[in-house]
Structure formats: C-alpha cells, structure tokens
Scaffold this motif. Structure first.
Motif, PDB file in Angstrom:
ATOM      1  N   TRP A  30      -9.100   0.871   1.468  1.00 39.29           N
ATOM      2  CA  TRP A  30      -7.739   0.589   1.887  1.00 39.29           C
ATOM      3  C   TRP A  30      -7.321  -0.794   1.388  1.00 39.29           C
ATOM      4  O   TRP A  30      -7.842  -1.815   1.816  1.00 39.29           O
ATOM      5  CB  TRP A  30      -7.641   0.653   3.407  1.00 39.29           C
ATOM      6  CG  TRP A  30      -6.320   0.239   3.945  1.00 39.29           C
ATOM      7  CD1 TRP A  30      -6.081  -0.761   4.827  1.00 39.29           C
ATOM      8  CD2 TRP A  30      -5.051   0.827   3.639  1.00 39.29           C
ATOM      9  NE1 TRP A  30      -4.744  -0.835   5.095  1.00 39.29           N
ATOM     10  CE2 TRP A  30      -4.079   0.118   4.387  1.00 39.29           C
ATOM     11  CE3 TRP A  30      -4.625   1.865   2.808  1.00 39.29           C
ATOM     12  CZ2 TRP A  30      -2.727   0.424   4.324  1.00 39.29           C
ATOM     13  CZ3 TRP A  30      -3.281   2.158   2.748  1.00 39.29           C
ATOM     14  CH2 TRP A  30      -2.353   1.444   3.497  1.00 39.29           C
ATOM     15  N   THR A  31      -6.364  -0.820   0.461  1.00 45.74           N
ATOM     16  CA  THR A  31      -5.942  -2.083  -0.133  1.00 45.74           C
ATOM     17  C   THR A  31      -4.556  -2.489   0.338  1.00 45.74           C
ATOM     18  O   THR A  31      -4.070  -3.558   0.004  1.00 45.74           O
ATOM     19  CB  THR A  31      -5.885  -1.970  -1.665  1.00 45.74           C
ATOM     20  OG1 THR A  31      -4.965  -0.934  -2.010  1.00 45.74           O
ATOM     21  CG2 THR A  31      -7.245  -1.629  -2.228  1.00 45.74           C
ATOM     22  N   GLY A  32      -3.926  -1.609   1.118  1.00 44.99           N
ATOM     23  CA  GLY A  32      -2.581  -1.948   1.573  1.00 44.99           C
ATOM     24  C   GLY A  32      -1.521  -1.307   0.708  1.00 44.99           C
ATOM     25  O   GLY A  32      -0.347  -1.347   1.017  1.00 44.99           O
ATOM     26  N   SER A  33      -1.960  -0.676  -0.390  1.00 41.79           N
ATOM     27  CA  SER A  33      -1.004  -0.005  -1.272  1.00 41.79           C
ATOM     28  C   SER A  33      -1.438   1.419  -1.530  1.00 41.79           C
ATOM     29  O   SER A  33      -2.592   1.677  -1.877  1.00 41.79           O
ATOM     30  CB  SER A  33      -0.914  -0.754  -2.597  1.00 41.79           C
ATOM     31  OG  SER A  33      -0.254   0.054  -3.553  1.00 41.79           O
ATOM     32  N   THR A  34      -0.529   2.354  -1.365  1.00 37.78           N
ATOM     33  CA  THR A  34      -0.876   3.743  -1.633  1.00 37.78           C
ATOM     34  C   THR A  34      -0.600   4.107  -3.091  1.00 37.78           C
ATOM     35  O   THR A  34      -0.908   5.217  -3.522  1.00 37.78           O
ATOM     36  CB  THR A  34      -0.053   4.690  -0.727  1.00 37.78           C
ATOM     37  OG1 THR A  34       1.334   4.415  -0.911  1.00 37.78           O
ATOM     38  CG2 THR A  34      -0.423   4.510   0.736  1.00 37.78           C
ATOM     39  N   GLN A  35      -0.059   3.184  -3.855  1.00 40.61           N
ATOM     40  CA  GLN A  35       0.253   3.474  -5.259  1.00 40.61           C
ATOM     41  C   GLN A  35      -0.999   3.812  -6.062  1.00 40.61           C
ATOM     42  O   GLN A  35      -0.996   4.733  -6.885  1.00 40.61           O
ATOM     43  CB  GLN A  35       0.993   2.289  -5.898  1.00 40.61           C
ATOM     44  CG  GLN A  35       2.466   2.223  -5.513  1.00 40.61           C
ATOM     45  CD  GLN A  35       3.194   3.545  -5.770  1.00 40.61           C
ATOM     46  OE1 GLN A  35       3.083   4.133  -6.836  1.00 40.61           O
ATOM     47  NE2 GLN A  35       3.919   4.017  -4.764  1.00 40.61           N
ATOM     48  N   THR A  36      -2.066   3.076  -5.816  1.00 45.17           N
ATOM     49  CA  THR A  36      -3.324   3.355  -6.508  1.00 45.17           C
ATOM     50  C   THR A  36      -3.821   4.751  -6.165  1.00 45.17           C
ATOM     51  O   THR A  36      -4.295   5.483  -7.041  1.00 45.17           O
ATOM     52  CB  THR A  36      -4.381   2.323  -6.098  1.00 45.17           C
ATOM     53  OG1 THR A  36      -3.808   1.024  -6.201  1.00 45.17           O
ATOM     54  CG2 THR A  36      -5.595   2.418  -6.995  1.00 45.17           C
TER      55      THR A  36
END
Length: 241
Positions: A30-36
């Motif tokens: 979980w990086t805080g971005s769902t774009q990846t």
DNA sequence: GCGACAG
DNA sequence: ATCTTGTCGC
C-alpha cells in the motif's frame, strides 16, 4: 484402447512451487496510490485467456480468505475436492499478517499474497480452481480470480456472492436458471441460481475457462447449499471460529 | 457532485 | 470481510 482426444481434460495442476515473477505483485504494498495497482491490473488483463476447459475434471480446487476481528490477521484456505466421490481429499490453511486495506476493485492486493502461500501447500493435483470473488466481471476485467489465474497460469473460475459491476435481470427461480451479467453490450458473467429460494451467485471467467465451462462445473459441484461444495468447504476452513 | 462498491 | 438477535422452516 487409446484415450480419445475429446476425453482429455486440461493438464492437471501439480504442486505449485512458483509463479510468474514478471507478474508478481506481492512486492507492491500500500503506497497511497491506486494508480500503480491499475497498471498491474491492465498488465494482467493482457495475459488473460478465455477458453473451454473440456470435460469436467475430477479434481477441483478452491480457495478463500477470512479475517480476524481486529482485521490484522488473514487466514487463507485451500482445498481439493473429488467431484466423482463427492468428498474433500485435501484441505490446508495459512495464517499471516495483513497490511493492505480493502478497496473495492483492488481486492487482489489484499488477499492474493496469502492465497499464493496457501496454494503452494496443496499436494494433490487439481485441474481448475474456484475463487471466491469476481473474474472478468470487474471494471478492468481483472478481478481476483483472473489475477490469481494469470499469476499462476492455471484455469480459474470467479464465483462471487454479490455483484461488483454490471446489470442483470433476476434469474429464474429454479436451480440452474441464470441470466447474463452485462456491462453495456458486453456479457461479463452469468448470474446463477444454484438452489431454489436463495440468492444467486455471480459467475465470471477467471483465466483459461469460459462461461459455459464455469456454469457446468459450478452447477455440478452444488449439492444442497448455495455455494459449490469446494468453495463452501474452503469458506468454512478459512473462518477463525 | 453523488451514489455504488467482490471480500 | 466482521458484528449482531431473533426468527422462520425443515
């Protein structure tokens, strides 16, 4: 005395020892971005194959997950079901920490790390895997059944207890009745009544299967419960109780 | 902007 | 997914 070609099932899945590293997503936390994550799903989608599975195989796998009350522990289960003798011949589970939150359309990233671990513990071969969740009935055609199937390159069937996307007419009241789940003009799944007087389940292709195969297999595995027996057993085994 | 939303 | 009470039916 040779086996007719039409009688040959897909190559059974022997013990899983590794999976497609190029497609690996367990390193993506979980990086805080769902774009990846969306990019990963688009990549998986391009590897998706739809095809019949041929004669119904004898051994059917299934897997599921459950969570501890505090939501920090995940228990993943996997079973192998003998369709001819109508009994479970193997069952196993794993327990581990879970750091990834549930976000609609990104379920895979929460549950697949645990599922990969538990599936590697199965010793008995099986020819197709039932997964609790959507296959291509997903905004990017990459539900958990598709994601898992492509990672391992094994036939998978998405069998969900509720809808994620799509519209449908209520299927008929009898066991085996079904209606199409559609997004615009595209059929992305079937809504199947597996028992009279119970809510239908949502079938969709995972990987290396087609809807007709999914339908025949799931319906055949349904005894007197709503869920097909392998999935029902995996569901029970995953619970913390 | 608002509602919907696998497990 | 999990929590949660009674209740209807075989």
């Amino acid at each position: 005395m040779g086996i007719q070609k039409s009688e040959l099932s897909a190559t059974p899945i022997s013990k899983i020892t590794s999976y497609n590293r190029e497609m690996d997503m367990t390193d993506i936390r979980w990086t805080g971005s769902t774009q990846t994550w969306k990019q990963v799903q688009e990549k998986i989608r391009r590897r998706l194959r739809v095809q019949p599975i041929g004669p119904l195989p004898r051994f059917v796998g299934a897997c599921d997950c459950a969570f501890s009350t505090d939501g920090k522990r995940i228990r993943a289960s996997a079973v192998v079901y003998d369709r001819l003798e109508h009994r479970l011949i193997e069952q196993t589970y794993t327990l581990q920490n879970c750091e990834v939150p549930y976000i609609p359309t990104f379920l895979s990233f929460r549950e697949i790390p645990a599922l990969l671990n538990v599936l590697q513990k199965l010793e008995h071969p099986y020819s197709v895997l039932l997964v609790d969740g959507q296959g291509v009935a997903h905004p990017r055609r990459c539900g958990i059944a598709t994601h898992l199937g492509v990672l391992l390159d094994i036939p998978t069937v998405g069998c969900a207890k509720s809808r994620l996307i799509g519209t449908y007419e209520e299927p008929g009241p009898r066991k085996g009745d079904y209606s199409e789940l559609k997004e615009d003009s595209e059929t992305i799944g079937w809504v199947l009544r597996t028992r009279e007087r119970v809510k239908p389940v949502f079938l969709s292709v995972g990987h290396r299967t087609d809807l007709a195969s999914c339908y025949k297999l799931v319906l055949d595995c349904c005894t007197h419960y709503r869920l097909p027996e392998p999935l029902r057993q995996a569901d029970r085994l995953s619970k913390f109780h």
